[in-house]
Design a protein around this motif. Structure first.
Motif, mmCIF file in Angstrom:
data_model
loop_
_atom_site.group_PDB
_atom_site.id
_atom_site.type_symbol
_atom_site.label_atom_id
_atom_site.label_comp_id
_atom_site.label_asym_id
_atom_site.label_seq_id
_atom_site.Cartn_x
_atom_site.Cartn_y
_atom_site.Cartn_z
ATOM 1 N N LEU A 1 0.839 -1.193 0.000
ATOM 2 C CA LEU A 1 0.000 0.000 0.000
ATOM 3 C C LEU A 1 0.880 1.250 0.000
ATOM 4 O O LEU A 1 1.585 1.515 0.974
ATOM 5 N N PRO A 2 0.883 2.033 -1.057
ATOM 6 C CA PRO A 2 1.668 3.272 -1.067
ATOM 7 C C PRO A 2 1.081 4.285 -0.091
ATOM 8 O O PRO A 2 -0.139 4.407 0.045
ATOM 9 N N ARG A 3 1.942 5.025 0.562
ATOM 10 C CA ARG A 3 1.481 6.032 1.505
ATOM 11 C C ARG A 3 0.678 7.123 0.796
ATOM 12 O O ARG A 3 -0.257 7.690 1.363
ATOM 13 N N ALA A 4 1.015 7.401 -0.470
ATOM 14 C CA ALA A 4 0.290 8.425 -1.216
ATOM 15 C C ALA A 4 -1.174 8.035 -1.406
ATOM 16 O O ALA A 4 -2.062 8.896 -1.408
ATOM 17 N N VAL A 5 -1.439 6.737 -1.564
ATOM 18 C CA VAL A 5 -2.810 6.272 -1.719
ATOM 19 C C VAL A 5 -3.579 6.460 -0.409
ATOM 20 O O VAL A 5 -4.731 6.894 -0.395
#
Length: 560
Positions: free
Chosen positions: A432-436
């Motif tokens: 899970l990307p932090r930006a998402v």
């Protein structure tokens, strides 16, 4: 008539089957634990249905989508605030402790509370005040963890006393001026700013390349944009209605999964910041001998002896924590229980506070966890996700009316069970990307602005043609300059609150200024007439004298 069916909502209180008027949920009873006992009397007949209503055939899809969405929506702030706790307390606790706190507090609260639609978690005000407690410990040259335990235990005592002596009844003096407008607006603002700030800061960070910063910004925009579009999808002509409803119910989940898949496609070409959770399930704090601290905090010291005077010293910040917890918990409960949300089951303000004081606070204190409290944005989002709306078309705009709310405690319970299970899903969560997650955070802040009167009136500042004003009930009855003056006062209060929270040196007085908003509202009688305040400081759904067209609200947010 069943026992549960005999409990009905009323603005002034609750009417029993015998027709005998009961004390309302925000009235002083004059008896020790009187309000607490009445809350139990109201909620106990409904306890069985609180667990079964979520699984009825016509409720199941909405309950499932709410669980999946709120799991991400509650996990994202836990991770975000956990990283802030890690930095602000110099590693005393971090992401893992925040996730454990959210999961444990949520399970306890959803099981025993009076209003299980409220979602517990981290909040910006509690983050700021925890850092104040850390600075006090550092300034006094005492260990933070034992000091924090005593602060929480004193706060637990004060919170229980507040519930026992019916002090939640003071909330009846809190009007929309501070409840729905300033407080809810502040929390929404925190979510919006904390959601977008890391994306903007990427472009100034020397360690991150421009390509990576741009890609994270695109992922952020994609997550927010797709979630917003799909949440409106049921109102489009595309596909069949069941499919449109399904996509709208799972809008955020679809956005998060597809954004993560998109990031995975380009993982070899980018260096995205991913979700980071320790897999060894141990506290973050490293002791002087190089080992991790035990999960149970020793109240008399971990690395060195804790002085006895530190126990008394902890009373001072505990009072601030108790005031902040009282306001956070009750203001969120008032917003959740407001008549415009269409809830039928009764609230339990004193019971909610008692459960927090007797169960969640001591649990977090003993385990050395950041405190969780009813969080406004996830709580509002939880209510909205469980609500079926009918959108009525009017000449002046649209009116969104709740027709059914799935009121139960199973979704809240399972949301926090999943958050706890997230600790064991580190191999999956690392994708899970932090930006998402920041995009989900930002989406929640924007979604929660829907129906906030302060921001509705702020948008009026951008409309210079008076004939284009939406036909809010106060627009029809008051001069627009009086409406703008009222809005300006609220904006000043909101700015002061945010400034007090954001500035380290002043954050210690933040809860006390928040409490003073009720006094400021009463002082506004010198600036506005009673008729003006009645028009500006009342929910449209509560204005019984207005005609239907004056009670509508534009559907401006992502939910429909």
């Amino acid at each position: 008539m069943s026992e549960a069916a005999g409990v009905m909502r009323s603005q002034s209180g609750f009417i029993s089957e015998a027709g005998k008027k009961d004390y309302g949920p925000l009235e002083f009873t004059g008896k020790l634990a009187g309000g607490l006992r009445l809350d139990l009397r109201r909620r106990l007949p409904l306890y069985a249905s609180d667990w079964t209503d979520a699984f009825k055939p016509d409720n199941f899809q909405k309950s499932l989508s709410s669980i999946l969405y709120l799991f991400i929506a509650a996990l994202a702030p836990a991770i975000t605030f956990g990283s802030r706790f890690l930095d602000g307390t110099n590693g005393q606790f971090g992401v893992l402790e925040m996730i454990v706190s959210t999961a444990l507090s949520g399970v306890l609260f959803s099981t025993f509370s009076g209003q299980p639609l409220s979602i517990l978690g981290a909040t910006g005000p509690f983050l700021a005040y925890t850092l104040v407690v850390y600075d006090l410990a550092v300034g006094a040259d005492i260990e933070f963890m034992p000091f924090y335990l005593w602060v929480c235990m004193w706060c637990s005592l004060f919170t229980i006393l507040v519930a026992v002596f019916d002090l939640c009844a003071l909330m009846k003096h809190v009007t929309m001026f501070s409840e729905d407008d300033i407080f809810a607006g502040l929390i929404s603002l925190i979510f919006i700013i904390d959601g977008v700030r890391p994306i903007i800061e990427n472009f100034a960070e020397k360690k991150m390349s421009l390509n990576n910063a741009m890609f994270e910004a695109l992922l952020f925009i994609y997550t927010f944009g797709l979630a917003t579009y799909l949440s409106h999808f049921r109102r489009t002509p595309w596909m069949l209605r069941p499919i449109r409803n399904l996509m709208a119910n799972f809008a955020v989940t679809i956005a998060l999964v597809t954004a993560s898949a998109l990031a995975a496609l380009y993982s070899s070409d980018t260096n995205l910041r991913m979700l980071s959770v320790d897999a060894d399930f141990s506290p973050n704090l490293v002791l002087s001998d190089g080992s991790k601290r035990p999960w149970i905090v020793n109240p008399m010291g971990i690395d060195r002896d804790f002085p006895a005077w530190g126990i008394a010293y902890a009373i001072l910040p505990a009072i601030g924590f108790a005031v902040l917890g009282y306001l956070d918990q009750n203001l969120t409960s008032v917003i959740v229980n407001r008549p415009s949300n269409g809830l039928e089951k009764p609230p339990g303000y004193h019971l909610d506070l008692f459960v927090r004081g007797a169960l969640t606070l001591p649990a977090c204190a003993v385990l050395g966890l950041p405190l969780s409290v009813a969080s406004t944005v996830p709580s509002i989002t939880h209510v909205i996700s469980l609500t079926t709306y009918e959108v009525k078309q009017l000449p002046q705009g649209e009116r969104k009316v709740p027709t059914k709310v799935v009121e139960q405690r199973a979704t809240n319970f399972l949301i926090h069970v999943l958050i706890g299970c997230a600790l064991f899903l580190a191999p999956v969560l690392k994708f899970l990307p932090r930006a998402v997650l920041q995009g989900v955070f930002f989406y929640m802040g924007i979604a929660s602005l829907t129906g906030n009167n302060l921001f509705d009136r702020l948008f009026l500042w951008l409309i210079w043609d008076a004939s284009k004003y939406p036909q809010y009930h106060y627009i029809q009855k008051l001069p627009i300059r009086r409406v703008h003056l009222y809005t300006f006062v609220q904006v000043i209060c909101l700015a002061i609150l945010y400034g007090l929270k954001a500035i380290k040196e002043t954050s210690v007085v933040f809860p006390f200024f928040m409490a003073s908003l009720a006094i400021i509202r009463k002082a506004m009688r010198w600036m506005f007439t009673e008729e003006e305040l009645q028009q500006l400081d009342a929910h449209p759904a509560e204005d019984q004298d207005d005609e239907a067209p004056s009670q509508f609200r534009f559907v401006t947010g992502p939910w429909s």
